[in-house]
Design a protein around this motif. Structure first.
Motif, PDB file in Angstrom:
ATOM      1  N   ARG A  71       0.894  -1.180   0.122  1.00  0.00           N
ATOM      2  CA  ARG A  71       0.012   0.092  -0.060  1.00  0.00           C
ATOM      3  C   ARG A  71       0.988   1.270  -0.103  1.00  0.00           C
ATOM      4  O   ARG A  71       0.327   2.226  -0.573  1.00  0.00           O
ATOM      5  N   LEU A  72       1.893   1.197   0.613  1.00  0.00           N
ATOM      6  CA  LEU A  72       3.054   2.298   0.796  1.00  0.00           C
ATOM      7  C   LEU A  72       4.325   2.271  -0.134  1.00  0.00           C
ATOM      8  O   LEU A  72       4.367   1.191  -0.192  1.00  0.00           O
ATOM      9  N   ARG A  73       4.668   3.139  -0.429  1.00  0.00           N
ATOM     10  CA  ARG A  73       5.898   3.317  -1.253  1.00  0.00           C
ATOM     11  C   ARG A  73       6.768   4.403  -0.380  1.00  0.00           C
ATOM     12  O   ARG A  73       6.479   5.405  -0.241  1.00  0.00           O
ATOM     13  N   VAL A  74       7.874   3.666  -0.142  1.00  0.00           N
ATOM     14  CA  VAL A  74       8.991   4.985   0.253  1.00  0.00           C
ATOM     15  C   VAL A  74       9.913   5.285  -0.545  1.00  0.00           C
ATOM     16  O   VAL A  74      10.574   4.679  -1.451  1.00  0.00           O
ATOM     17  N   ILE A  75       9.863   6.637  -0.820  1.00  0.00           N
ATOM     18  CA  ILE A  75      10.424   7.212  -1.793  1.00  0.00           C
ATOM     19  C   ILE A  75      11.729   8.002  -1.337  1.00  0.00           C
ATOM     20  O   ILE A  75      11.609   8.938  -0.320  1.00  0.00           O
ATOM     21  N   PRO A  76      12.986   7.691  -1.308  1.00  0.00           N
ATOM     22  CA  PRO A  76      14.105   8.372  -0.865  1.00  0.00           C
ATOM     23  C   PRO A  76      14.113   9.625  -1.332  1.00  0.00           C
ATOM     24  O   PRO A  76      14.210   9.844  -2.441  1.00  0.00           O
ATOM     25  N   LEU A  77      14.763  10.733  -0.424  1.00  0.00           N
ATOM     26  CA  LEU A  77      14.748  11.958  -1.002  1.00  0.00           C
ATOM     27  C   LEU A  77      16.288  11.933  -0.806  1.00  0.00           C
ATOM     28  O   LEU A  77      17.033  12.177   0.248  1.00  0.00           O
ATOM     29  N   GLU A  78      16.769  12.421  -2.090  1.00  0.00           N
ATOM     30  CA  GLU A  78      18.360  12.610  -2.046  1.00  0.00           C
ATOM     31  C   GLU A  78      18.701  13.826  -1.401  1.00  0.00           C
ATOM     32  O   GLU A  78      18.258  14.846  -1.463  1.00  0.00           O
ATOM     33  N   ALA A  79      19.609  13.643  -0.512  1.00  0.00           N
ATOM     34  CA  ALA A  79      20.273  14.860   0.077  1.00  0.00           C
ATOM     35  C   ALA A  79      21.327  15.708  -0.627  1.00  0.00           C
ATOM     36  O   ALA A  79      22.108  15.199  -1.411  1.00  0.00           O
ATOM     37  N   GLU A 241      34.080  12.568   1.472  1.00  0.00           N
ATOM     38  CA  GLU A 241      33.031  12.110   1.245  1.00  0.00           C
ATOM     39  C   GLU A 241      32.197  12.096   2.498  1.00  0.00           C
ATOM     40  O   GLU A 241      30.891  12.286   2.361  1.00  0.00           O
ATOM     41  N   SER A 242      32.768  11.732   3.545  1.00  0.00           N
ATOM     42  CA  SER A 242      31.872  11.561   4.800  1.00  0.00           C
ATOM     43  C   SER A 242      31.292  13.053   5.196  1.00  0.00           C
ATOM     44  O   SER A 242      30.252  13.004   5.808  1.00  0.00           O
ATOM     45  N   TRP A 243      31.946  14.056   4.859  1.00  0.00           N
ATOM     46  CA  TRP A 243      31.463  15.373   5.089  1.00  0.00           C
ATOM     47  C   TRP A 243      30.426  15.795   3.998  1.00  0.00           C
ATOM     48  O   TRP A 243      29.590  16.631   4.327  1.00  0.00           O
ATOM     49  N   LEU A 244      30.658  15.479   2.820  1.00  0.00           N
ATOM     50  CA  LEU A 244      29.862  15.992   1.467  1.00  0.00           C
ATOM     51  C   LEU A 244      28.686  15.133   1.451  1.00  0.00           C
ATOM     52  O   LEU A 244      27.683  15.924   0.850  1.00  0.00           O
ATOM     53  N   ARG A 245      28.540  14.049   1.904  1.00  0.00           N
ATOM     54  CA  ARG A 245      27.521  13.139   1.298  1.00  0.00           C
ATOM     55  C   ARG A 245      26.026  13.652   2.050  1.00  0.00           C
ATOM     56  O   ARG A 245      24.982  13.435   1.247  1.00  0.00           O
ATOM     57  N   GLY A 246      26.078  14.118   3.134  1.00  0.00           N
ATOM     58  CA  GLY A 246      24.666  14.524   3.864  1.00  0.00           C
ATOM     59  C   GLY A 246      23.883  13.339   4.292  1.00  0.00           C
ATOM     60  O   GLY A 246      24.439  12.229   4.284  1.00  0.00           O
ATOM     61  N   VAL A 247      22.675  13.480   4.477  1.00  0.00           N
ATOM     62  CA  VAL A 247      21.697  12.487   5.080  1.00  0.00           C
ATOM     63  C   VAL A 247      20.720  12.496   4.574  1.00  0.00           C
ATOM     64  O   VAL A 247      19.731  13.468   4.265  1.00  0.00           O
ATOM     65  N   LYS A 248      20.263  11.301   3.852  1.00  0.00           N
ATOM     66  CA  LYS A 248      18.927  11.284   3.001  1.00  0.00           C
ATOM     67  C   LYS A 248      17.583  11.357   3.917  1.00  0.00           C
ATOM     68  O   LYS A 248      17.626  11.184   4.888  1.00  0.00           O
ATOM     69  N   VAL A 262      -1.894   8.111  -4.009  1.00  0.00           N
ATOM     70  CA  VAL A 262      -3.305   8.595  -3.660  1.00  0.00           C
ATOM     71  C   VAL A 262      -3.079   9.874  -2.824  1.00  0.00           C
ATOM     72  O   VAL A 262      -3.468  10.767  -2.822  1.00  0.00           O
ATOM     73  N   ARG A 263      -2.153   9.620  -1.700  1.00  0.00           N
ATOM     74  CA  ARG A 263      -1.820  10.773  -0.769  1.00  0.00           C
ATOM     75  C   ARG A 263      -0.336  10.414  -0.341  1.00  0.00           C
ATOM     76  O   ARG A 263       0.049   9.504  -0.219  1.00  0.00           O
ATOM     77  N   THR A 264       0.336  11.638   0.354  1.00  0.00           N
ATOM     78  CA  THR A 264       1.482  11.576   0.893  1.00  0.00           C
ATOM     79  C   THR A 264       1.381  11.633   2.251  1.00  0.00           C
ATOM     80  O   THR A 264       0.540  12.229   3.001  1.00  0.00           O
ATOM     81  N   LEU A 265       1.725  10.435   3.043  1.00  0.00           N
ATOM     82  CA  LEU A 265       1.518  10.205   4.474  1.00  0.00           C
ATOM     83  C   LEU A 265       2.677  10.902   5.317  1.00  0.00           C
ATOM     84  O   LEU A 265       1.962  11.548   6.553  1.00  0.00           O
ATOM     85  N   ALA A 266       3.487  10.879   5.312  1.00  0.00           N
ATOM     86  CA  ALA A 266       4.585  11.637   5.741  1.00  0.00           C
ATOM     87  C   ALA A 266       5.770  11.871   4.988  1.00  0.00           C
ATOM     88  O   ALA A 266       6.170  11.515   3.912  1.00  0.00           O
ATOM     89  N   GLU A 267       6.820  12.897   5.426  1.00  0.00           N
ATOM     90  CA  GLU A 267       8.189  13.185   4.532  1.00  0.00           C
ATOM     91  C   GLU A 267       9.061  13.650   5.853  1.00  0.00           C
ATOM     92  O   GLU A 267       8.706  14.489   6.684  1.00  0.00           O
ATOM     93  N   ILE A 268      10.195  12.952   5.638  1.00  0.00           N
ATOM     94  CA  ILE A 268      11.417  13.322   6.265  1.00  0.00           C
ATOM     95  C   ILE A 268      12.434  14.099   5.448  1.00  0.00           C
ATOM     96  O   ILE A 268      12.862  13.386   4.578  1.00  0.00           O
ATOM     97  N   PRO A 269      12.745  15.543   5.906  1.00  0.00           N
ATOM     98  CA  PRO A 269      13.379  16.097   4.844  1.00  0.00           C
ATOM     99  C   PRO A 269      15.053  15.526   4.809  1.00  0.00           C
ATOM    100  O   PRO A 269      15.432  15.401   6.091  1.00  0.00           O
TER     101      PRO A 269
END
Length: 670
Positions: A71-79, A241-248, A262-269
């Protein structure tokens, strides 16, 4: 006539047999049957109950998660990847929005005709063949869409496969419109790395790319997705790399049975990577590259053919170790590594004999020639081998008799000064100014020939000890990957390498920066910077400070001391005086800057490496030579140190010193 009936006696006997038959078995009690049926029904309900308990209680969370997954799809948000800036805040990298097309093999339709129709549509829109191409001149050819999808399906069917990135915006929008009719195909918005300074800073900044297959497990353990993530592969992009990569981040989207959102349930920036300010000065980098490139082109033009393309220019603050400019030629455009043209260009970069992908400032090793002599002079003064007033005679050459046949002049070794007529009597300041070879032969290896006054030199053991004190023979520790260690030879090294004993001639060659000695340009400028600043050996650095995306300081870099030279300040002052004399009246007069007192040392190092041999440069009586020049200014209070190296550049005094003068003028005219 027979009787129709048997006799009575027989009838009675039969009756008696019928009377004594065994009785039928007793019928089971109806109560027992009820009990057995009850037990069977109870067992059946117990089994059903246990199964329900297993499904709902024991395995319930798993099935619930599976249902939620459908039912849910988790879409990774690139940092957003962190930024690299020069010391004045000018960007050396940027993150530009772009699109990429992904395929999830496990979500493609099972019906072959529908799947083939999707492959055909993607092939037309993305310009990728459905079937793989044949072998090419550089390898096995590129696989088609079908080959790539089938290979990914066998390995991990639900892992996204990147078909193409970046994708034109029009194509991306068209695919988004058709997404409902293309199950298993996704279009994602990404941030594509771009390098606005390109070739100017490529060797320092480096580039990003796909995770190499042989390192996929390590990166995956660190939270990367090897299928889609990009990492630094060279330069500071790799080292930081460890400094530049960020957190997804992540977006949780509810979908219907057809996979439509259908709708967005939650988002972690996502959290952007760090903002890193380098020590580089972009203006000085431009000036250094322009001066060096112009000299290389001039040498090729004079020769009438290409004799060199390899050269290095370095600018450093001798009092902190900060690198203000780092130029390595030939260079390359790191934007190629994030462009679709990479497969066509990369083989040419690899095959270039001058090594454009190598940062020759840190990764290549060369004989330093006479630019090494200030280190020998400092060691000799400290050890009392010479004083500032000691004078040694230079007749143009010295001869070492063969130890086994001392009376045979034909077997003797001749060691020449670059000035065949000789420099006459020289003290250490004059010898540095004139780059007198014979003076440094004697200082390094001594001189004991019948009929002449004996002179005891440093000897190889003490010379090696001081070379290591100056940081030679080991990496400096700069942030860049791939730094070479150089080579400090000694008798044990020669025995292991060649199976031969060390000779006085080896020490003589070492005393003028020839023979088996190898240094990187960065090692040499760092050693001379220690002479300039009074004896402190700093770790060279390219990183000035690290802050988060909002500008809050995370880490501030202070000068890091590697060691102190075991040389008294008054002896270093004599060496600096000799280097000033080299610019004012000696071999480095072409490095004079009006109004600025410059201290410097030229170097001309003979060589014959594999590339020179293939180019036919090693034929003839004279070997080709590298051009070196290292300097610092103002001599009385050094602000900046400069090194120029030109592979097969000829005389350091003629070709390297003028380039350094232009760099110094650019620095002091800012």
């Amino acid at each position: 006539m027979s009787e129709p009936y048997p006799p009575r006696a027989e009838s009675e006997a039969l009756d008696s047999v019928a009377v004594f038959r065994p009785p039928p078995p007793p019928r089971p009690s109806p109560y027992l049957r009820l009990i057995l049926w009850g037990l069977w029904i109870a067992l059946a309900f117990a089994g059903l109950g246990y199964r329900l308990y297993q499904l709902q209680i024991l395995e319930g969370p798993g099935y619930q998660a599976l249902g939620e997954r459908n039912r849910l799809r988790v879409i990774p948000l690139e940092a957003p990847r962190g930024l690299l800036l020069d010391r004045h805040g000018r960007p050396l990298v940027q993150n530009d929005p772009a699109f990429r097309v992904l395929v999830i093999p496990g979500e493609l339709p099972e019906e072959p005709s529908h799947r083939e129709a999707i492959f055909h549509q993607l092939s037309q829109w993305l310009g990728i063949p459905e079937e793989g191409s044949g072998a090419s001149a550089h390898g096995q050819g590129s696989p088609g869409i079908r080959d790539r999808v089938e290979a990914a399906a066998r390995e991990a069917p639900f892992r996204p496969l990147v078909l193409k990135e970046p994708v034109d915006r029009e194509v991306a929008f068209r695919l988004m419109e058709e997404e409902a009719r293309l199950p298993g195909v996704r279009v994602e918005l990404i941030l594509q790395r771009r390098y606005p300074t390109g070739v100017l800073t490529a060797h320092v900044v480096g580039f990003v790319g796909r995770i190499p297959a042989e390192q996929a497990a390590r990166y995956q353990a660190e939270g990367y997705d090897p299928a889609v993530d990009r990492v630094g592969l060279s330069g500071l992009e790799y080292a930081l790399e460890s400094w530049l990569r960020g957190v997804k981040g992540a977006r949780y989207v509810e979908e219907d049975a057809l996979g439509r959102p259908v709708r967005t349930l939650a988002e972690i920036p996502p959290q952007a990577g760090a903002r890193i300010t380098l020590t580089l000065d972009l203006d000085l980098q431009k000036a250094a590259r322009a001066a060096l490139q112009a000299k290389v082109e001039e040498l090729n033009r004079i020769a009438g053919r290409e004799i060199t393309r390899r050269a290095v220019a370095l600018v450093m603050r001798p009092t902190t170790g900060e690198i203000l400019a780092m130029v390595s030629l030939p260079d390359y455009d790191n934007n190629l590594f994030v462009s679709p043209d990479l497969p066509q260009v990369y083989p040419r970069l690899l095959e270039d004999p001058f090594g454009p992908l190598l940062n020759h400032a840190v990764a290549s090793q060369f004989a330093p020639g006479s630019s090494f002599k200030p280190i020998v002079a400092a060691a000799a003064l400290q050890e009392g081998v010479i004083t500032p007033r000691t004078q040694l005679f230079d007749p143009g050459e010295i001869v070492i008799p063969n130890r086994y046949f001392p009376n045979d002049p034909g077997l003797a070794q001749h060691f020449f000064c670059w000035l065949r007529s000789g420099h006459g009597w020289q003290n250490v300041v004059d010898a540095l100014a004139n780059s007198c070879n014979v003076f440094f032969y004697k200082v390094a290896g001594g001189y004991d020939v019948p009929g002449e006054p004996a002179f005891k030199g440093l000897g190889i053991e003490r010379l090696v000890r001081y070379m290591r004190a100056f940081g030679l023979g080991e990496p400096t520790g700069i942030e860049l990957p791939g730094e070479a260690a150089g080579q400090v030879p000694d008798p044990e090294w020669k025995r292991r390498t060649f199976g031969e004993t060390w000779s006085t001639g080896d020490t003589y060659n070492l005393g003028i920066g020839q023979g088996y000695l190898l240094v990187t340009p960065l090692q040499l400028i760092n050693a001379v910077s220690a002479i300039a600043n009074g004896g402190t050996l700093y770790r060279p650095t390219l990183v000035r400070e690290i802050a988060d995306a909002q500008g809050h300081l995370l880490r501030s870099f202070q000068p890091e001391i590697l060691g102190r030279l075991p040389i008294a300040p008054e002896h270093l002052a004599v060496v600096r005086e000799g280097m000033v004399a080299a610019v004012e009246r000696g071999t480095a007069v072409r490095a004079q800057v009006p109004g600025i007192r410059v201290a410097g040392k030229t170097g001309t190092a003979e060589f014959c490496d594999d590339l020179a041999f293939r180019m036919g440069l090693c034929s003839g009586r004279r070997l080709p030579s590298h051009a070196w020049f290292v300097a610092f200014a103002p001599a009385e209070a050094p602000e900046v140190a400069v090194l120029v190296f030109i592979w097969n550049g000829g005389e350091g005094s003629q070709n390297a010193a003028p380039v350094a003068r232009q760099i110094l003028e650019a620095y002091f005219q800012r």
